[in-house]
Motif scaffolding. Sequence first.
Motif, PDB file in Angstrom:
ATOM      1  N   LYS A 122      20.694 -18.414 -22.618  1.00  0.00           N
ATOM      2  CA  LYS A 122      21.381 -16.943 -22.246  1.00  0.00           C
ATOM      3  C   LYS A 122      22.667 -16.769 -22.989  1.00  0.00           C
ATOM      4  CE  LYS A 122      18.325 -15.797 -19.224  1.00  0.00           C
ATOM      5  NZ  LYS A 122      17.189 -17.109 -19.085  1.00  0.00           N
ATOM      6  N   ASP A 174      20.088 -18.715 -14.770  1.00  0.00           N
ATOM      7  CA  ASP A 174      20.829 -18.981 -15.981  1.00  0.00           C
ATOM      8  C   ASP A 174      21.814 -17.658 -16.494  1.00  0.00           C
ATOM      9  OD1 ASP A 174      20.239 -21.583 -16.276  1.00  0.00           O
ATOM     10  OD2 ASP A 174      18.320 -21.118 -17.251  1.00  0.00           O
ATOM     11  N   GLY A 218      10.132 -15.328 -18.993  1.00  0.00           N
ATOM     12  CA  GLY A 218      10.153 -15.060 -17.566  1.00  0.00           C
ATOM     13  C   GLY A 218      10.297 -13.738 -17.490  1.00  0.00           C
ATOM     14  N   ASN A 219      11.533 -13.004 -17.861  1.00  0.00           N
ATOM     15  CA  ASN A 219      11.641 -11.719 -18.215  1.00  0.00           C
ATOM     16  C   ASN A 219      11.145 -10.924 -19.571  1.00  0.00           C
ATOM     17  OD1 ASN A 219      12.136  -9.451 -16.164  1.00  0.00           O
ATOM     18  ND2 ASN A 219      14.381  -9.896 -16.363  1.00  0.00           N
ATOM     19  N   PHE A 220      10.418 -11.853 -20.375  1.00  0.00           N
ATOM     20  CA  PHE A 220       9.961 -11.319 -21.574  1.00  0.00           C
ATOM     21  C   PHE A 220      11.090 -11.116 -22.557  1.00  0.00           C
ATOM     22  CE2 PHE A 220       6.636  -9.339 -24.325  1.00  0.00           C
ATOM     23  CZ  PHE A 220       5.695 -10.421 -24.314  1.00  0.00           C
ATOM     24  N   GLY A 221      12.253 -11.378 -22.341  1.00  0.00           N
ATOM     25  CA  GLY A 221      13.294 -10.936 -23.267  1.00  0.00           C
ATOM     26  C   GLY A 221      13.329 -11.921 -24.362  1.00  0.00           C
ATOM     27  N   ASP A 222      13.343 -12.923 -24.331  1.00  0.00           N
ATOM     28  CA  ASP A 222      13.339 -13.995 -25.475  1.00  0.00           C
ATOM     29  C   ASP A 222      12.099 -13.847 -26.398  1.00  0.00           C
ATOM     30  OD1 ASP A 222      13.962 -16.079 -27.077  1.00  0.00           O
ATOM     31  OD2 ASP A 222      13.893 -17.691 -25.487  1.00  0.00           O
ATOM     32  N   THR A 239      14.672 -23.977 -24.192  1.00  0.00           N
ATOM     33  CA  THR A 239      15.892 -22.820 -23.523  1.00  0.00           C
ATOM     34  C   THR A 239      16.923 -23.565 -22.778  1.00  0.00           C
ATOM     35  OG1 THR A 239      14.132 -22.470 -21.746  1.00  0.00           O
ATOM     36  CG2 THR A 239      14.436 -20.747 -23.679  1.00  0.00           C
TER      37      THR A 239
HETATM   38  C1  LIG Z   1      16.062 -16.887 -19.032  1.00  0.00           C
HETATM   39  C2  LIG Z   1      15.292 -18.225 -19.307  1.00  0.00           C
HETATM   40  C3  LIG Z   1      14.003 -18.186 -19.684  1.00  0.00           C
HETATM   41  C4  LIG Z   1      13.214 -16.958 -19.759  1.00  0.00           C
HETATM   42  O1  LIG Z   1      13.657 -16.123 -20.891  1.00  0.00           O
HETATM   43  P1  LIG Z   1      13.115 -14.545 -20.610  1.00  0.00           P
HETATM   44  O2  LIG Z   1      13.989 -14.044 -21.906  1.00  0.00           O
HETATM   45  O3  LIG Z   1      13.678 -14.114 -19.124  1.00  0.00           O
HETATM   46  O4  LIG Z   1      11.621 -14.501 -21.136  1.00  0.00           O
HETATM   47  C5  LIG Z   1      13.384 -19.435 -20.009  1.00  0.00           C
HETATM   48  N1  LIG Z   1      14.206 -20.527 -19.845  1.00  0.00           N
HETATM   49  C6  LIG Z   1      15.208 -20.770 -19.416  1.00  0.00           C
HETATM   50  C7  LIG Z   1      16.124 -21.987 -19.366  1.00  0.00           C
HETATM   51  C8  LIG Z   1      15.981 -19.426 -19.141  1.00  0.00           C
HETATM   52  O5  LIG Z   1      17.335 -19.369 -18.804  1.00  0.00           O
END
Ligand SMILES: *Cc1c(COP(=O)(O)O)cnc(C)c1O
Length: 489
Positions: free
Chosen positions: A112, A145, A267-271, A419
């Motif tokens: 993040k 995060d 998770g939220n599909f942003g990455d 991540t």
């Molecule tokens: C937020 C997060 C993700 C998921 O990322 P999205 O953009 O929400 O899909 C994966 N791993 C870690 C450690 C994160 O902090």
Amino acid sequence: MNIMFKSTRGDKNSVTASQAIVKGIADDGGLYVPETMPKIDFPLDAVTEYSYQELAYQVLKLVLTDYTEEELRYCINSAYDEKFDTKLIAPVVKAGNDNFLELFHGRTIAFKDMALSILPYLLKTAAKKNGVNEEIVILTATSGDTGKAALEGFADVEGTNIIVFFPEDGVSAVQKAQMVTQTGANTCVVGIKGNFDDAQTAVKKIFTDNELKAELKNKGYVFSSANSINIGRLAPQIVYYFYAYAQMVKSGNISMGDKLNFTVPTGNFGDILAGYYAKCMGLPVNKLICASNDNKVLYDFFKTGVYTIKNREFMVTVSPSMDILISSNLERLLYHLSNSAEATKSMMTDLNTKGSYEFKIEDEFAGEYATVDETFKAIKGIFDEYNYVMDTHTAVAKASYDKYVAETGDNTPNVIVSTASPYKFAKDVLKAIDNKYDNVEPFAALDELEKISGAAIPAPIKGINKREVLHKTVIERNELKSFVQNKLK
Ligand SMILES: *Cc1c(COP(=O)(O)O)cnc(C)c1O
């Protein structure tokens, strides 16, 4: 080319990038998307020559077109500096046959930081450009995060106030300690008795509560978002896909122009959406492999074309930042692929009313998932063989990638997006490596991990359990709005 942004749900008003960043979310509850997809205007070959900062400028200038060069370079240089513990900012590290794009070298040791180091600068610049004189209130729901990265980014930034809501029982001990010890007069951290989806849904509702917004405007406040619903979060994430590609070329893993797969713990599909944008802009990407944990709503969606949260239990796993059932940024992908705000809006309505919608995603994406057991096995396997320690989220991606290859035989070179630092989830990482650590205390786990990994505990979390707890409020999940109203008097 000047890129304007519009809502995924059809609101007629287009806005500039800086306006979209200030607003966070469109008035109709939709997310801002670029009206036309920008294309890179530099030769792909050039990426191997660029520093992270230069590449960030080359990419961001194509997306955030109403920022001047001077403004963008100021934001970039302020963000990607010694706050990162490596000059590379986002190195690709090899362990065996796997390539890990490490996005955890910033101040809060999770990916993040890649976007939240720059967002406060983009936002302040945007406020100035658009004559916003109110105090900006950043409302953030976090699965662990985002909250800390946003707090670090916005702490003591003049003209801003930040309120973070996190699931009281849904984050790791280190994540919680990082947040509740946050300093800064403008910071506020609140536990909620609920999960991430509860927090995110309540926050999104506040953003579209016009009465509340008017009430607070009178008092001199406007809301914005530090979640990946804000396009100012997504745009900076596009950069590291290009940067990873450049490193894969430089290390001889691929030749310039070859296609690359990316496996992204999601998770939220942003990455992963940022990876899709990189592809649309001209990066040679073959597949984007979406890795989920036991909350495998996305895996099922990619397989069946049905997104459903009906009869689905929210699972608390060892990768809490991916414990999400309502994956917000998927809405943006649905919009781009359906090319219709009407269709997107109706899917989102179906999700709200029926708990499901249908849409078949084409084969640019693949979905996989890993159970807790598979995640632990991946951590142990890579550690035993290569002495490389993955965090639990990265391990979900690694295990998912291996399953994907076993199923498809796809041998396109691949980058696993890493991540978080394993230190952020040290207790579970150790548990995966050896069951003698099963009962280790969360903070003692940091020292143990240091001993076996040989990598020092990152400075930002060293001694974190000895810092003073500054935020103790816990509220019910239906109290977010009244909390905000009371806080902003
Ligand atoms: C937020 C997060 C993700 C998921 O990322 P999205 O953009 O929400 O899909 C994966 N791993 C870690 C450690 C994160 O902090």
